[in-house]
Write a protein that holds these residues in place. Structure first.
Motif, PDB file in Angstrom:
ATOM      1  N   ALA A  66       0.871  -1.179   0.000  1.00 13.72           N
ATOM      2  CA  ALA A  66       0.000   0.000   0.000  1.00 13.72           C
ATOM      3  C   ALA A  66       0.904   1.223   0.000  1.00 13.72           C
ATOM      4  O   ALA A  66       1.730   1.386   0.899  1.00 13.72           O
ATOM      5  CB  ALA A  66      -0.899   0.002   1.219  1.00 13.72           C
ATOM      6  N   ASP A  67       0.763   2.040  -1.018  1.00 10.90           N
ATOM      7  CA  ASP A  67       1.596   3.227  -1.154  1.00 10.90           C
ATOM      8  C   ASP A  67       0.712   4.469  -1.183  1.00 10.90           C
ATOM      9  O   ASP A  67      -0.216   4.551  -2.005  1.00 10.90           O
ATOM     10  CB  ASP A  67       2.419   3.152  -2.443  1.00 10.90           C
ATOM     11  N   ARG A  68       1.020   5.399  -0.318  1.00 13.14           N
ATOM     12  CA  ARG A  68       0.254   6.641  -0.253  1.00 13.14           C
ATOM     13  C   ARG A  68       0.401   7.409  -1.557  1.00 13.14           C
ATOM     14  O   ARG A  68       1.490   7.481  -2.134  1.00 13.14           O
ATOM     15  CB  ARG A  68       0.766   7.462   0.914  1.00 13.14           C
ATOM     16  N   VAL A  69      -0.701   8.002  -2.000  1.00  9.14           N
ATOM     17  CA  VAL A  69      -0.711   8.847  -3.191  1.00  9.14           C
ATOM     18  C   VAL A  69      -1.152  10.228  -2.732  1.00  9.14           C
ATOM     19  O   VAL A  69      -2.330  10.455  -2.448  1.00  9.14           O
ATOM     20  CB  VAL A  69      -1.674   8.294  -4.267  1.00  9.14           C
ATOM     21  N   GLY A  70      -0.190  11.131  -2.616  1.00  6.44           N
ATOM     22  CA  GLY A  70      -0.508  12.464  -2.107  1.00  6.44           C
ATOM     23  C   GLY A  70      -1.173  12.379  -0.752  1.00  6.44           C
ATOM     24  O   GLY A  70      -0.829  11.539   0.070  1.00  6.44           O
ATOM     25  N   ARG A  71      -2.152  13.256  -0.554  1.00  9.75           N
ATOM     26  CA  ARG A  71      -2.904  13.250   0.704  1.00  9.75           C
ATOM     27  C   ARG A  71      -4.308  12.701   0.523  1.00  9.75           C
ATOM     28  O   ARG A  71      -5.112  12.727   1.441  1.00  9.75           O
ATOM     29  CB  ARG A  71      -2.996  14.668   1.267  1.00  9.75           C
ATOM     30  N   TYR A  72      -4.613  12.189  -0.665  1.00 13.59           N
ATOM     31  CA  TYR A  72      -5.996  11.850  -0.958  1.00 13.59           C
ATOM     32  C   TYR A  72      -6.274  10.367  -1.190  1.00 13.59           C
ATOM     33  O   TYR A  72      -7.437   9.969  -1.308  1.00 13.59           O
ATOM     34  CB  TYR A  72      -6.472  12.636  -2.184  1.00 13.59           C
ATOM     35  N   ALA A  73      -5.238   9.527  -1.269  1.00 10.78           N
ATOM     36  CA  ALA A  73      -5.495   8.152  -1.693  1.00 10.78           C
ATOM     37  C   ALA A  73      -4.350   7.222  -1.336  1.00 10.78           C
ATOM     38  O   ALA A  73      -3.298   7.641  -0.857  1.00 10.78           O
ATOM     39  CB  ALA A  73      -5.719   8.123  -3.205  1.00 10.78           C
ATOM     40  N   VAL A  74      -4.589   5.937  -1.657  1.00 12.12           N
ATOM     41  CA  VAL A  74      -3.573   4.907  -1.498  1.00 12.12           C
ATOM     42  C   VAL A  74      -3.634   4.002  -2.731  1.00 12.12           C
ATOM     43  O   VAL A  74      -4.715   3.724  -3.252  1.00 12.12           O
ATOM     44  CB  VAL A  74      -3.803   4.103  -0.183  1.00 12.12           C
ATOM     45  N   ARG A  75      -2.468   3.611  -3.218  1.00 12.99           N
ATOM     46  CA  ARG A  75      -2.386   2.654  -4.326  1.00 12.99           C
ATOM     47  C   ARG A  75      -2.136   1.285  -3.709  1.00 12.99           C
ATOM     48  O   ARG A  75      -1.195   1.099  -2.934  1.00 12.99           O
ATOM     49  CB  ARG A  75      -1.244   2.990  -5.274  1.00 12.99           C
ATOM     50  N   LEU A  76      -2.994   0.329  -4.057  1.00 12.41           N
ATOM     51  CA  LEU A  76      -2.860  -1.015  -3.520  1.00 12.41           C
ATOM     52  C   LEU A  76      -2.275  -1.946  -4.569  1.00 12.41           C
ATOM     53  O   LEU A  76      -2.625  -1.867  -5.748  1.00 12.41           O
ATOM     54  CB  LEU A  76      -4.227  -1.553  -3.077  1.00 12.41           C
ATOM     55  N   SER A  77      -1.403  -2.828  -4.120  1.00 19.67           N
ATOM     56  CA  SER A  77      -0.850  -3.892  -4.964  1.00 19.67           C
ATOM     57  C   SER A  77      -1.341  -5.221  -4.414  1.00 19.67           C
ATOM     58  O   SER A  77      -1.387  -5.417  -3.196  1.00 19.67           O
ATOM     59  CB  SER A  77       0.678  -3.865  -4.945  1.00 19.67           C
ATOM     60  N   PHE A  78      -1.694  -6.120  -5.322  1.00 22.56           N
ATOM     61  CA  PHE A  78      -2.238  -7.422  -4.952  1.00 22.56           C
ATOM     62  C   PHE A  78      -1.306  -8.530  -5.410  1.00 22.56           C
ATOM     63  O   PHE A  78      -0.523  -8.353  -6.340  1.00 22.56           O
ATOM     64  CB  PHE A  78      -3.625  -7.604  -5.581  1.00 22.56           C
TER      65      PHE A  78
END
Length: 118
Positions: free
Chosen positions: A67-79
Motif C-alpha cells: 500500500a503506497d500513499r498517493v498524495g494526501r488523498y489516496a492509497v495505491r494497492l498492490s495485490f
C-alpha cells in the motif's frame, strides 16, 4: 475543516484478508481484499465508461501485498495477482466500506449468473 471523511487508521489484516479502516467521522470498516480487488478503481477493471466494467473472477483468496500513499488523498494497492494500478481515494474506501455487504452479494450474483468462480 472538510466535511469529507478522513482516515485515521489503516490496517491490513492478512489472516482475515481485510483492510481495517477507521475514519474521523466515527465510521469503521473491514473491507475484504476480494472486494478491493474486484472493485478496483483502475481503468483495467472499471474501463473508461460504465458499460466497459470487467467482471473479475477467482479473487476470493487474493491478498494485498503493498500500500503506497498517493498524495494526501489516496492509497495505491498492490495485490498478489499482480494488479497494482488502482488508486483508492479516501472517499472511495469510505463508500466501499459502507456498501461492502451489498456490493459483495451483487458481485457474487453476477459471477454465478456468468458461471464463474469467485
Amino acid at each position: 475543516m472538510s466535511d469529507r471523511p478522513w482516515p485515521t487508521r489503516l490496517s491490513f489484516k492478512g489472516s482475515d484478508r481485510v483492510l481495517d479502516i477507521a475514519f474521523d467521522d466515527g465510521a469503521r470498516f473491514a473491507i475484504p481484499f476480494e472486494l478491493l480487488r474486484v472493485e478496483s478503481p483502475s481503468a483495467e477493471v472499471q474501463g473508461h465508461a460504465p458499460d466497459q466494467k470487467k467482471l473479475v473472477s477467482g479473487k476470493s483468496a487474493v491478498r494485498v501485498t503493498a500500500a503506497d500513499r498517493v498524495g494526501r488523498y489516496a492509497v495505491r494497492l498492490s495485490f498478489d495477482d499482480g494488479h497494482d494500478s488502482g488508486i483508492y481515494s479516501w472517499d472511495y474506501l469510505h463508500e466501499l466500506g459502507e456498501n461492502a455487504d451489498a456490493m459483495l452479494s451483487a458481485y457474487r450474483a453476477r459471477l454465478k449468473a456468468a458461471g464463474l468462480p469467485h
